[in-house]
Motif scaffolding. Structure first.
Motif, mmCIF file in Angstrom:
data_model
loop_
_atom_site.group_PDB
_atom_site.id
_atom_site.type_symbol
_atom_site.label_atom_id
_atom_site.label_comp_id
_atom_site.label_asym_id
_atom_site.label_seq_id
_atom_site.Cartn_x
_atom_site.Cartn_y
_atom_site.Cartn_z
ATOM 1 N N ASN A 1 -43.159 44.837 11.322
ATOM 2 C CA ASN A 1 -42.811 43.499 10.851
ATOM 3 C C ASN A 1 -41.975 42.743 11.876
ATOM 4 O OD1 ASN A 1 -44.135 43.839 8.400
ATOM 5 N ND2 ASN A 1 -42.317 44.669 7.375
ATOM 6 N N GLU A 2 -41.060 43.468 12.497
ATOM 7 C CA GLU A 2 -40.141 42.865 13.466
ATOM 8 C C GLU A 2 -40.889 42.300 14.675
ATOM 9 O OE1 GLU A 2 -36.766 44.540 16.468
ATOM 10 O OE2 GLU A 2 -36.721 45.378 14.429
ATOM 11 N N ILE A 3 -41.954 43.009 15.112
ATOM 12 C CA ILE A 3 -42.702 42.556 16.297
ATOM 13 C C ILE A 3 -43.916 41.700 15.916
ATOM 14 C CG2 ILE A 3 -41.949 44.522 17.695
ATOM 15 C CD1 ILE A 3 -44.763 45.746 17.307
ATOM 16 N N GLY A 4 -44.038 41.388 14.629
ATOM 17 C CA GLY A 4 -45.105 40.505 14.172
ATOM 18 C C GLY A 4 -46.479 41.122 14.207
ATOM 19 N N ALA A 5 -46.560 42.424 13.943
ATOM 20 C CA ALA A 5 -47.850 43.133 13.999
ATOM 21 C C ALA A 5 -48.208 43.717 12.634
ATOM 22 C CB ALA A 5 -47.784 44.254 15.037
ATOM 23 N N HIS B 1 -54.908 45.437 19.198
ATOM 24 C CA HIS B 1 -55.550 44.162 19.481
ATOM 25 C C HIS B 1 -54.490 43.076 19.423
ATOM 26 C CE1 HIS B 1 -59.320 46.165 19.146
ATOM 27 N NE2 HIS B 1 -59.271 46.304 17.829
ATOM 28 N N GLY B 2 -54.670 42.070 20.268
ATOM 29 C CA GLY B 2 -53.711 40.977 20.242
ATOM 30 C C GLY B 2 -54.179 39.791 21.060
ATOM 31 N N PRO C 1 -54.503 38.285 16.081
ATOM 32 C CA PRO C 1 -53.043 38.389 16.143
ATOM 33 C C PRO C 1 -52.695 39.875 16.332
ATOM 34 C CG PRO C 1 -53.743 37.096 14.237
ATOM 35 C CD PRO C 1 -54.972 37.747 14.787
ATOM 36 N N HIS C 2 -51.465 40.179 16.695
ATOM 37 C CA HIS C 2 -51.058 41.556 16.993
ATOM 38 C C HIS C 2 -51.393 42.506 15.831
ATOM 39 C CE1 HIS C 2 -48.923 39.996 20.442
ATOM 40 N NE2 HIS C 2 -48.204 39.196 19.668
ATOM 41 N N VAL C 3 -52.160 43.552 16.132
ATOM 42 C CA VAL C 3 -52.567 44.503 15.096
ATOM 43 C C VAL C 3 -52.862 45.864 15.723
ATOM 44 C CG1 VAL C 3 -55.008 43.785 15.253
ATOM 45 C CG2 VAL C 3 -54.180 44.894 13.166
ATOM 46 N N TYR D 1 -46.955 45.721 23.973
ATOM 47 C CA TYR D 1 -47.343 46.207 22.650
ATOM 48 C C TYR D 1 -47.994 47.591 22.705
ATOM 49 C CZ TYR D 1 -46.065 41.998 20.123
ATOM 50 O OH TYR D 1 -45.344 40.985 19.529
ATOM 51 N N PHE D 2 -48.498 47.972 23.869
ATOM 52 C CA PHE D 2 -49.083 49.310 24.012
ATOM 53 C C PHE D 2 -48.008 50.396 24.043
ATOM 54 C CE2 PHE D 2 -52.527 46.615 25.506
ATOM 55 C CZ PHE D 2 -53.648 47.229 24.955
ATOM 56 N N ASP D 3 -46.757 49.989 24.297
ATOM 57 C CA ASP D 3 -45.665 50.967 24.341
ATOM 58 C C ASP D 3 -45.327 51.514 22.958
ATOM 59 O OD1 ASP D 3 -45.458 50.532 27.053
ATOM 60 O OD2 ASP D 3 -43.813 49.093 26.887
#
Length: 237
Positions: A77-81, A95-96, A55-57, A184-186
């Motif tokens: 938290n907002e983007i679920g990471a 990672h995602g 999962p997004h991390v 997510y890389f941004d």
């Protein structure tokens, strides 16, 4: 020497759980090495290769700079990471879902005792895999991982790498962007390198999605050839 490598596909698994599992295998190999030396027996330590999607991390290496993570805990938290400071080399990475993460937990004394060669072989495994999709991937001098269009204004990274080794036992590894959400890389400065873009296999091929299982199969094939390893796939009981 033992060239057998047990391959285990963990599917989609939480980063912390995967890290703890890696650590247990790492310790198992180290304990085996100590026992072998104490009892003067042949070095017959096990080797593992874990494949996983997280999962997004975001993870930060031991020498990394937290300022390369560009968002707050609230935004995470907002983007679920999630975020972890970990014990590999390198700076920050993401990672995602849609990304193939590989963790070879090997006793390099079963293969060769050269960390630089080990990293180059992991890079070569990815380079050879991408070549099967018609992409000319390569190394970038002074920067680990695998890149496209090196030496041009369009240079972009497709695979990140960061490893840890102790007594020639390895852990952590590589993260190949296959169907990754590049947005997510941004939220970070990838690997602490400013001004360099990131890409994924599906974007480069102009496809909505690339078959992950097929890519994994190609990676394992090239790994086995480069390391002269015999792979055993762990099956669920």
């Amino acid at each position: 020497m033992n060239n057998l490598v047990q391959v285990e596909d963990l599917g989609r698994k939480n980063y912390k759980e995967s890290w703890e599992y890696q650590e247990s295998l790492f310790k198992k190999i180290l304990d085996c090495k100590v026992k072998n030396r104490r009892e003067s027996t042949d070095n017959n330590t096990p080797n593992y290769f874990l494949l996983v999607e997280h999962p997004h991390v975001y993870t930060l290496g031991k020498s990394g700079d937290l300022s390369n993570l560009l968002i707050s805990k609230e935004k995470l938290n907002e983007i679920g990471a999630t975020y972890y400071k970990i014990n590999r080399g390198g700076d920050i990475t993401y990672h995602g879902p849609g990304q193939i993460v590989g963790y070879p937990v090997l006793d390099l004394e079963n293969f060769f005792t050269d960390i630089h060669k080990y990293l180059r072989f992991l890079e070569e495994m990815v380079i050879l895999t991408l070549s099967e999709y018609g992409l000319k991937a390569e190394r970038s001098e002074g920067e680990t991982g695998v890149w496209l269009d090196v030496g041009t204004p369009f240079a972009r990274k497709i695979c990140a790498m960061g490893v840890r080794a102790s007594r020639w036992v390895t852990m952590h590894g590589f993260a190949l962007n296959v169907n990754s959400d590049l947005g997510y890389f941004d939220y970070m400065i990838p690997c602490g390198i400013k001004g360099k873009a990131v890409t994924s296999l599906n974007v480069e091929l102009g496809k909505a999605e690339v078959n992950l299982a097929e890519v994994k199969e190609k990676l394992l094939k090239h790994f086995a050839q480069l390391f002269e390893a015999e792979l055993h796939q762990k099956t669920e009981v």
